[in-house]
Design a protein around this motif. Structure first.
Motif, PDB file in Angstrom:
ATOM      1  N   LYS A 173       0.881  -1.137  -0.007  1.00 33.40           N
ATOM      2  CA  LYS A 173       0.148  -0.127   0.082  1.00 33.40           C
ATOM      3  C   LYS A 173       0.987   1.166  -0.130  1.00 33.40           C
ATOM      4  O   LYS A 173       0.509   2.406  -0.716  1.00 33.40           O
ATOM      5  N   THR A 174       2.165   1.100   0.452  1.00 30.92           N
ATOM      6  CA  THR A 174       2.983   2.471   0.735  1.00 30.92           C
ATOM      7  C   THR A 174       3.160   3.091  -0.510  1.00 30.92           C
ATOM      8  O   THR A 174       3.271   4.130  -0.668  1.00 30.92           O
ATOM      9  N   ASP A 221      -3.135   6.177   7.364  1.00 31.13           N
ATOM     10  CA  ASP A 221      -2.795   4.799   7.443  1.00 31.13           C
ATOM     11  C   ASP A 221      -3.348   4.060   8.666  1.00 31.13           C
ATOM     12  O   ASP A 221      -3.641   4.733   9.480  1.00 31.13           O
ATOM     13  N   HIS A 226       7.496   4.984   7.499  1.00 28.12           N
ATOM     14  CA  HIS A 226       6.926   5.548   6.467  1.00 28.12           C
ATOM     15  C   HIS A 226       7.667   6.572   5.697  1.00 28.12           C
ATOM     16  O   HIS A 226       7.888   6.725   4.530  1.00 28.12           O
TER      17      HIS A 226
HETATM   18 MG    MG Z   1       1.797  -0.368   5.634  1.00 28.80          MG
END
Ligand code: MG
Ligand code: ADP
Length: 682
Positions: free
Chosen positions: A290-291, A385, A321
């Motif tokens: 997803k990042t 997130d 992240h």
């Molecule tokens: Mg993630």
């Protein structure tokens, strides 16, 4: 024209004030209420051969009366009637309690149908129901309703028949002919008749299919209409950027996107370019990538001259992240900064100034992002997130730091598709349902507590190879009620067991967030080899060197949570393992352990979890926003739900739906449920 459906039940001949009172107690006021008060099961009159019936089983038989019934009274008003019945070649006894009037109705050789319990030893049926005549031909299914107060099941059947006789011709058809033809559905009139008085299982099936479709379609129409209205009323940003530049960026990523990633990127980019405000949920199993999708979306907003923000629930996650986004965006000449509460003093002041004037393109942070002092020059996209970790309020504050920025929520908690399409009414949903190629499957084992010694040896072997392990415990303190391991005890047990050979960390919810971060940092730098923890490590934590996940009392967790925990390992190139230590007592507990060992697919697991626990329990009661369907069952009737959803989406976006007479009834329905009048808008 008067709509029969909304007339009071007293319009039915044979239903007076008294009955209508009783109906009111059951929430039945109109003819429509009555006709949609569906049976919860059916009595089956299928005749069976007595030779196949077991002792104490319920059975329906048909036979001829073979002896004069004899009636005896006992106690005060109780009676017992017995007679012999010839069923094929068997001569059996029938006993009826408290129905003395039957004596005069039963004559020798008369055919009767008896439903009751079969006593094999005495060759006797104790009748629950006795009907004169043969029913085997029609194989009729009789409806059984739940009733209250003075109403009996028999009474309900009678009133239902009366209502149908008098009004079934007036039942209007809400569905357009085209839909009825496409799916060969029964008309509403036929279906309502057959759901109450099916003449066969096939009829019942057809009636249900028709009514469930309608129920789901109406529900989905509401959702889609609401979404359409919300979109069109929303003043969003029409992001304007060069698709080529975005393509180039995607080209130079260290890996090609998976098909699923490409698809969701398209969905997101389309939303971003539109003038409506994006309100989208991105779901993807742990490790599905997803990042990078977030990075692409953030880059797109920067290309359009806006800033982007990514909010995550913990400092550790924020750092992770920030690290990966900086790498991914390094060559694109985009400035990425991390803003957490640890950024203090002069650096903080500088950072806030840069944000406010637009010298920072992308900011990643925790709650620190929603502080009042944080201002953006032009915020275009907000991503959160693990969205369920944030309250609605926190998400709103962040969103309001820009002028209607697009919003993307990301979550790794696999929500069963069924729930995703029913309970996230106002959100669009994108799903990454494919893993990057070459992932090693996490091997999952289920062991009993007495095998703990071997589990500890296994951990040691991995640690000696340089790997790390998690040991998860359900609660942090001894609870009298629950016989669960506590993390503190397990921690001292392990310290004792390994006699200081390895460093063992302890993590639980009572630690302050600084303490938690310190523990996690030590673990991620391999200063701690074994981390004993409660479920606080569940979400997002990424320590690729950890290869063992041991879960104590695993039967106490739901499948979704077990899967989240398992997702903490298998993040590096080494083979990883998940060991479930559990002695489940219940069948569902055992079933959960088995399912875990059989699959690594989060969506499949969540569907199973839903089946095992039921929709109410999935998110905790009522939280799910699951509507109560009268007939439809989102798990069992999933296929119909999906079809209805696609149809609803098409209808709402078609011109015909809003103009053609064929859809008149459906439009009226939307009006009456308040969707079109804007009442439901936020
Ligand atoms: Mg993630
Ligand atoms: P999650 O969805 O759990 O947030 P991540 O975005 O952290 O997953 O991705 C997990 C790992 O997979 C990362 O190391 C990332 O670089 C890698 N990854 C993501 N997409 C791909 C892809 N298409 N091909 C190969 N590796 C990928």
């Amino acid at each position: 024209m008067v709509n029969v459906w909304q007339q009071p039940v007293t319009q039915i001949k044979g239903i007076g004030e008294e009955t209508s009172e009783a109906f009111r107690d059951m929430g039945i006021e109109t003819i429509g209420d009555l006709l949609t008060y569906f049976p919860f099961r059916y009595e089956d009159y299928e005749i069976r051969d007595l030779a196949d019936v077991k002792h104490d089983e319920k059975v329906t038989v048909e036979g001829k009366v073979h002896s004069e019934p004899s009636l005896t009274y006992y106690a005060r008003k109780k009676s017992r009637l017995t007679f012999r019945l010839l069923v094929d070649h068997y001569l059996i006894t029938v006993v009826c309690f408290n129905r003395p009037y039957l004596k005069n109705k039963l004559s020798i050789n008369e055919t009767v149908t008896v439903i009751g319990k079969w006593d094999q030893h005495r060759q006797t049926i104790t009748a629950m129901e006795l009907k004169i005549g043969s029913f085997s031909q029609s194989h009729e299914l009789e409806p059984v309703y739940s009733t209250r107060g003075a109403l009996t099941v028999k009474g309900m059947r009678r009133f239902m028949k009366l209502a149908l006789e008098q009004f079934s011709d007036a039942i209007e058809e809400p569905l357009p002919a085209s839909i009825i033809q496409t799916y060969r559905l029964w008309t509403k009139k036929e279906a309502i008749r057959a759901i109450h008085f099916p003449r066969s299982y096939e009829e019942l099936k057809q009636a249900r299919r028709r009514l469930v479709y309608e129920e789901f379609l109406l529900f989905q129409l509401k959702i889609h209409a609401l979404r359409k209205i919300q979109r069109e009323h929303s003043q969003g940003i029409a992001h304007d950027f060069s698709v080529e530049k975005l393509q180039q960026f995607i080209q130079q990523l260290p890996f090609p996107l998976t098909g699923a990633q490409k698809r969701v990127v398209q969905e997101i980019v389309k939303d971003m370019r539109s003038p409506y405000r994006m309100n989208r949920l991105l779901q993807g199993d742990v490790g599905s990538g997803k990042t990078v999708v977030a990075a692409i979306a953030l880059y797109a907003t920067v290309l359009s001259g806006y800033q982007g923000a990514l909010m995550v629930p913990t400092e550790i996650l924020a750092e992770q992240h920030a690290h990966s986004l900086k790498q991914l965006l390094a060559r694109a000449n985009v400035s990425v900064e991390l803003l957490t509460s640890s950024v203090k003093g002069k650096r903080r002041k500088e950072m806030l100034e840069k944000l406010a004037v637009g010298q920072i393109d992308i900011v990643i942070g925790t709650h620190a992002l929603i502080q009042e002092e944080v201002n953006f020059r032009q915020l275009g996209l907000v991503i959160t997130d693990e969205q369920h970790r944030f309250g609605v309020e926190q998400r709103r504050i962040l969103r309001e730091k820009g002028e209607s920025p697009d919003v993307l929520f990301m979550t790794a908690t696999p929500i069963p598709r069924t729930l995703a399409i029913t309970s996230f009414g106002e959100m669009d949903v994108s799903i990454i349902d494919e893993m990057p190629a070459g992932r090693k499957k996490i091997e999952t084992y289920w062991v009993k507590h007495y095998m703990l010694e071997r589990v500890l040896d296994f951990i040691e072997k991995e640690v000696q190879k340089g790997r790390q392990a998690y040991v998860i415990c359900p609660l942090i303190e001894e609870s009298e009620k629950l016989d669960v391991q506590n993390a503190i005890d397990v921690h001292s047990m392990l310290v004792h067991h390994y006699r200081g050979k390895y460093r063992i960390g302890l993590m639980h919810g009572r630690l302050s967030s600084e303490e938690k971060d310190a523990v996690m940092k030590a673990f991620s730098q391999n200063e701690v080899q074994i981390l004993v923890s409660t479920t606080v490590v569940e979400v997002g934590v990424n320590v690729p060197n950890a290869t063992v996940m041991v879960i104590y009392d695993a039967e106490r967790f739901g499948l979704a949570q077990l899967h989240q925990l398992r997702g903490r390992v298998g993040r590096g190139s080494e083979q990883s393992y998940c060991i479930l230590v559990a002695d489940p007592k219940s069948e569902t507990g055992k079933e959960r352990m088995r399912i875990m060992t059989e699959t690594n697919d989060g969506f499949l697991l969540s569907e199973k979890d839903l089946q095992l626990r039921g929709p109410g329990d999935f998110f905790g009661t009522k939280q799910s926003g699951m509507p109560d369907f009268k007939l439809g069952d989102v798990v069992h009737d999933y296929r119909i739900l999906e079809v209805a959803r696609n149809d609803a989406a098409k209808l709402i976006n078609s011109r015909a739906f809003w103009h053609d007479d064929a859809y008149q009834w459906l439009r009226l329905y939307l009006h009456e449920s308040g969707v079109l009048s804007g009442e439901k808008l936020d």
